[in-house]
Design a protein around this motif. Sequence first.
Motif, PDB file in Angstrom:
ATOM      1  N   ALA A  83      21.491 -31.160 -13.327  1.00  0.00           N
ATOM      2  CA  ALA A  83      21.161 -30.150 -12.309  1.00  0.00           C
ATOM      3  C   ALA A  83      20.809 -28.807 -12.939  1.00  0.00           C
ATOM      4  O   ALA A  83      20.069 -28.009 -12.339  1.00  0.00           O
ATOM      5  CB  ALA A  83      22.331 -29.990 -11.338  1.00  0.00           C
ATOM      6  N   ASP A  84      21.326 -28.543 -14.134  1.00  0.00           N
ATOM      7  CA  ASP A  84      21.021 -27.279 -14.830  1.00  0.00           C
ATOM      8  C   ASP A  84      19.516 -27.051 -14.951  1.00  0.00           C
ATOM      9  O   ASP A  84      19.054 -25.907 -15.007  1.00  0.00           O
ATOM     10  CB  ASP A  84      21.660 -27.323 -16.232  1.00  0.00           C
ATOM     11  CG  ASP A  84      21.791 -25.940 -16.871  1.00  0.00           C
ATOM     12  OD1 ASP A  84      22.426 -25.066 -16.260  1.00  0.00           O
ATOM     13  OD2 ASP A  84      21.254 -25.742 -17.970  1.00  0.00           O
ATOM     14  N   LEU A 101      17.260 -27.326 -12.808  1.00  0.00           N
ATOM     15  CA  LEU A 101      16.622 -26.685 -11.647  1.00  0.00           C
ATOM     16  C   LEU A 101      16.420 -25.182 -11.881  1.00  0.00           C
ATOM     17  O   LEU A 101      15.562 -24.568 -11.255  1.00  0.00           O
ATOM     18  CB  LEU A 101      17.468 -26.920 -10.379  1.00  0.00           C
ATOM     19  CG  LEU A 101      16.770 -26.600  -9.051  1.00  0.00           C
ATOM     20  CD1 LEU A 101      15.531 -27.477  -8.836  1.00  0.00           C
ATOM     21  CD2 LEU A 101      17.728 -26.742  -7.868  1.00  0.00           C
ATOM     22  N   LYS A 102      17.197 -24.620 -12.822  1.00  0.00           N
ATOM     23  CA  LYS A 102      17.060 -23.182 -13.145  1.00  0.00           C
ATOM     24  C   LYS A 102      15.749 -22.895 -13.870  1.00  0.00           C
ATOM     25  O   LYS A 102      15.379 -21.729 -14.037  1.00  0.00           O
ATOM     26  CB  LYS A 102      18.257 -22.739 -14.000  1.00  0.00           C
ATOM     27  CG  LYS A 102      19.600 -22.933 -13.306  1.00  0.00           C
ATOM     28  CD  LYS A 102      20.794 -22.788 -14.265  1.00  0.00           C
ATOM     29  CE  LYS A 102      22.088 -23.224 -13.573  1.00  0.00           C
ATOM     30  NZ  LYS A 102      23.230 -23.295 -14.512  1.00  0.00           N
ATOM     31  N   ALA A 132      16.797 -22.795  -8.450  1.00  0.00           N
ATOM     32  CA  ALA A 132      18.265 -22.768  -8.381  1.00  0.00           C
ATOM     33  C   ALA A 132      18.733 -21.481  -7.702  1.00  0.00           C
ATOM     34  O   ALA A 132      19.561 -21.518  -6.784  1.00  0.00           O
ATOM     35  CB  ALA A 132      18.868 -22.888  -9.779  1.00  0.00           C
ATOM     36  N   ILE A 146      22.146 -26.425  -0.841  1.00  0.00           N
ATOM     37  CA  ILE A 146      22.495 -26.492  -2.269  1.00  0.00           C
ATOM     38  C   ILE A 146      21.774 -27.670  -2.936  1.00  0.00           C
ATOM     39  O   ILE A 146      21.332 -27.584  -4.074  1.00  0.00           O
ATOM     40  CB  ILE A 146      24.036 -26.615  -2.431  1.00  0.00           C
ATOM     41  CG1 ILE A 146      24.747 -25.359  -1.906  1.00  0.00           C
ATOM     42  CG2 ILE A 146      24.424 -26.909  -3.881  1.00  0.00           C
ATOM     43  CD1 ILE A 146      24.421 -24.080  -2.612  1.00  0.00           C
ATOM     44  N   LEU A 147      21.635 -28.770  -2.194  1.00  0.00           N
ATOM     45  CA  LEU A 147      21.013 -29.996  -2.742  1.00  0.00           C
ATOM     46  C   LEU A 147      19.502 -30.060  -2.581  1.00  0.00           C
ATOM     47  O   LEU A 147      18.845 -30.837  -3.295  1.00  0.00           O
ATOM     48  CB  LEU A 147      21.564 -31.239  -2.009  1.00  0.00           C
ATOM     49  CG  LEU A 147      23.040 -31.587  -2.110  1.00  0.00           C
ATOM     50  CD1 LEU A 147      23.305 -32.862  -1.320  1.00  0.00           C
ATOM     51  CD2 LEU A 147      23.452 -31.752  -3.565  1.00  0.00           C
ATOM     52  N   LEU A 178      16.835 -30.240  -5.574  1.00  0.00           N
ATOM     53  CA  LEU A 178      17.117 -30.924  -6.844  1.00  0.00           C
ATOM     54  C   LEU A 178      16.000 -31.883  -7.251  1.00  0.00           C
ATOM     55  O   LEU A 178      15.748 -32.082  -8.445  1.00  0.00           O
ATOM     56  CB  LEU A 178      18.454 -31.677  -6.775  1.00  0.00           C
ATOM     57  CG  LEU A 178      19.702 -30.803  -6.945  1.00  0.00           C
ATOM     58  CD1 LEU A 178      20.962 -31.597  -6.570  1.00  0.00           C
ATOM     59  CD2 LEU A 178      19.832 -30.281  -8.377  1.00  0.00           C
TER      60      LEU A 178
END
Lengths: 195, 195
Positions: free
Chosen positions: A16-17, A19-20, A38, A69-70, A73
Amino acid sequence: MTQPDLDAQFAFLAEADKLKSVMRANTLIDLSRHENSAEHSWHLALYAMVLAGQAAPGVDLGRVIQMLILHDLVEIDVGDVPLHSAGGQAHDSPEIQQAEAEAARRIFGLLPAAQGAAFLTLWQEFEANQTPDAVFAKSLDRTQPAIQNIASGGAGWRDYNVSFADLEQRAGRKIARGLPAVWDWLLPRVKAFFD
Amino acid sequence: MTQPDLDAQFAFLAEADKLKSVMRANTLIDLSRHENSAEHSWHLALYAMVLAGQAAPGVDLGRVIQMLILHDLVEIDVGDVPLHSAGGQAHDSPEIQQAEAEAARRIFGLLPAAQGAAFLTLWQEFEANQTPDAVFAKSLDRTQPAIQNIASGGAGWRDYNVSFADLEQRAGRKIARGLPAVWDWLLPRVKAFFD
């Protein structure tokens, strides 16, 4: 919770990191750079908290925040497809929808099976945009970039040659559906930009 | 919700955009750049969802996520004070605590009064780290940077000359309090890094 579950969960959280590093069409308000997906997702969760009083009866704020939040992704695999790219056609094309569905299966599939299935279902509910929770979440997802554009002089809109009619069609209708008072607030400000 | 309420709410949401420009000590896992506090807050909300099964009985996941979305907004005024800066003393100093409390009053004070008061109370609960919700949230806030460091070869730890004893004191104890199984998972990995 077993140690193998934690292995899978931390693998998902590390994935998930990424997405930044997915960049969006709109900028930060100070124009210093484009926004990433993100921090956009964080901002939307804050929008949901702040505008919770505008939600239709029965909306579950906790579920909405989890959806938000999701929701992006899948862009780890597919990238952000700007709302106004290619005349607004690309954003909802069957090809993009299929690629995002595959990305969702891969990314949520990193989690322990039951948890991954629950997250996938929540993401699918957001995408389908039918339930009250999803309609509210989707309205927020259209409101925040409009605010970023208005506050920053419309840098993102100019880059994509967006017209008032485009904006009303692609964002305004969804905002008005879940957040009618917000669209009333936005409309004169959006019109003032395009005049 | 009145139009003046929306004026105040969108002013707050525009101010919050600045959190995307507050940089933290740790990096993204791919080492491409340092992490900012907005995307860190998003990542923590995702951590809360993924690790919800580890929470103590009675923890309210929805409140925890809202705490995590809000918890770093004070950094817009104060900046991020790295956990391991100045030998670990600066992070919890009375001066920093006072500056953060003033920042919270200013920033949440942008909102309509009742909403601003509710957000301030939630932020204060997180800071006090006494309720089950706050303890779980604080544990997540210590877990995520440790994972970022382990996955990226410890770039943030090296920059601040962090030792294993520092890490156990400043992060390990809080992680073990709210997420004991996670600390069991992390401990051999942290030790391997410092060996």
